[in-house]
Design an enzyme around this catalytic site. Sequence first.
Site, PDB file in Angstrom:
ATOM      1  N   GLY A 294       0.800  -1.231   0.000  1.00  0.00           N
ATOM      2  CA  GLY A 294       0.000   0.000   0.000  1.00  0.00           C
ATOM      3  C   GLY A 294       0.829   1.275   0.000  1.00  0.00           C
ATOM      4  CD  GLU A 295       5.917   1.410   2.553  1.00  0.00           C
ATOM      5  OE1 GLU A 295       6.843   1.447   1.720  1.00  0.00           O
ATOM      6  OE2 GLU A 295       6.094   1.135   3.757  1.00  0.00           O
TER       7      GLU A 295
ATOM      8  NE  ARG B  80     -10.889  22.555   8.820  1.00  0.00           N
ATOM      9  CZ  ARG B  80     -11.895  21.827   8.371  1.00  0.00           C
ATOM     10  NH1 ARG B  80     -13.131  22.185   8.655  1.00  0.00           N
ATOM     11  NH2 ARG B  80     -11.676  20.757   7.634  1.00  0.00           N
TER      12      ARG B  80
ATOM     13  CG  HIS C  92      -8.956  27.909   8.932  1.00  0.00           C
ATOM     14  ND1 HIS C  92     -10.200  28.281   8.475  1.00  0.00           N
ATOM     15  CD2 HIS C  92      -9.079  27.728  10.261  1.00  0.00           C
ATOM     16  CE1 HIS C  92     -11.040  28.308   9.493  1.00  0.00           C
ATOM     17  NE2 HIS C  92     -10.376  27.984  10.582  1.00  0.00           N
TER      18      HIS C  92
ATOM     19  CG  ASP D  46     -17.724  32.817  11.328  1.00  0.00           C
ATOM     20  OD1 ASP D  46     -16.971  33.605  10.730  1.00  0.00           O
ATOM     21  OD2 ASP D  46     -17.526  31.584  11.361  1.00  0.00           O
TER      22      ASP D  46
ATOM     23  CE  LYS E  53     -24.083  29.507  15.368  1.00  0.00           C
ATOM     24  NZ  LYS E  53     -23.073  28.586  15.807  1.00  0.00           N
TER      25      LYS E  53
ATOM     26  CG  ASP F 256     -16.816  30.108   5.702  1.00  0.00           C
ATOM     27  OD1 ASP F 256     -15.821  30.781   6.033  1.00  0.00           O
ATOM     28  OD2 ASP F 256     -17.427  29.369   6.503  1.00  0.00           O
TER      29      ASP F 256
HETATM   30  C1  R5P Z   1     -14.462  27.814  10.214  1.00  0.00           C
HETATM   31  O1  R5P Z   1     -13.748  28.543  10.869  1.00  0.00           O
HETATM   32  C2  R5P Z   1     -14.450  27.784   8.732  1.00  0.00           C
HETATM   33  O2  R5P Z   1     -14.206  29.040   8.196  1.00  0.00           O
HETATM   34  C3  R5P Z   1     -15.754  27.252   8.212  1.00  0.00           C
HETATM   35  O3  R5P Z   1     -16.785  28.159   8.586  1.00  0.00           O
HETATM   36  C4  R5P Z   1     -16.060  25.910   8.760  1.00  0.00           C
HETATM   37  O4  R5P Z   1     -14.987  25.041   8.526  1.00  0.00           O
HETATM   38  C5  R5P Z   1     -17.314  25.339   8.112  1.00  0.00           C
HETATM   39  O5  R5P Z   1     -17.613  24.147   8.728  1.00  0.00           O
HETATM   40  P1  R5P Z   1     -18.913  23.329   8.357  1.00  0.00           P
HETATM   41  O6  R5P Z   1     -19.059  23.338   6.869  1.00  0.00           O
HETATM   42  O7  R5P Z   1     -18.639  21.960   8.914  1.00  0.00           O
HETATM   43  O8  R5P Z   1     -20.073  23.990   9.025  1.00  0.00           O
END
Ligand code: R5P
Length: 309
Positions: free
Chosen positions: A62-63, A113, A146, A185, A208, A234
């Site tokens: 598998g390598e 992340r 990110h 957000d 929210k 996003d």
């Molecule tokens: C978070 O900080 C990222 O910018 C995205 O908002 C996040 O990864 C989205 O996650 P999901 O699609 O699982 O809601």
Amino acid sequence: MRKTTIPTIVNKSLKKNANTPGFRKNTMKVICTEKSQILGTSLARALKTPVVEVKYSRFPDGEHYLITGELDDETIIVGSIVDNDALVQLLLIIDACDCSKNRLVLPYMGYSRQDKRFRQGEPVSARAIAQAVSKGVSEIMAVNIHEKEVLRYFGVPARSISLARDIGSYIKTLHLDNPLILAPDEGALVFARQVASAGGWDFDHLEKNRISGVEVTMAPKQLCAASRSVVIVDDIISTGGTIATASGMLYQQGAKDVFAVCVHGVLTGGAYVRLMSAGIRDVICSDTIERGCSKISAADTIAAELKRC
Ligand code: R5P
């Protein structure tokens, strides 16, 4: 020597120098991993430079195994870390290119992340990956990383470029009437503002509001979504959970259409279906992760930045 079923091709990438007959100085090629081959080829075309063929296979256990075609003295390596196999292929390609000066393009950096030790005992995964891919390259260009903080983990100069303008240009092609560009957000508001500037559109972010112990609503912080086409933007759509929930609420608030546009379409666990089932009119991402819904290419923006520096 391990046995492999790879068809034999001569690796002409072995060390060359200016005295080697036929050796061309100052030539550049693009090489890409298997999962970044569409973006890699588009980038090569944008740079008007050849793309190196790579043959991939695996050993019986598998390598990964790979062998590259002929390289020159400068190589642009393109490889999104979309999963562990892609990471290993990228590391192998970097090593195979040790005869040239290498610049690395990381269209999507998986593990970014986990950029902190959130709990004792955890790795800083982004740092581990950054250090691993830094060996053998002279500089790194990421696309909408990110967290900018991650850039300091690389062992060589690293920068992040943004596809906000490309996304804005794509949204223009949808010919929406007075769209509202919405960040999911507050952290993504700068990105939404950059996207919105392409068309002089309104932008805002979702907020929210906790109604009760179990009930949470989401609405644009300042603007009203009623009767408007809303484009949620996003950097990453992963499970799609955030945008699917937001979409339902925006329709309740009278939105005409809701689109979801991101740079990196991770789209894990059936996210695309989840989003479309939530009434999203279309889900659009770039080719930093190559998907059926990759309608925006990062190639021109990456090429322009490579030419600039
Ligand atoms: C978070 O900080 C990222 O910018 C995205 O908002 C996040 O990864 C989205 O996650 P999901 O699609 O699982 O809601």
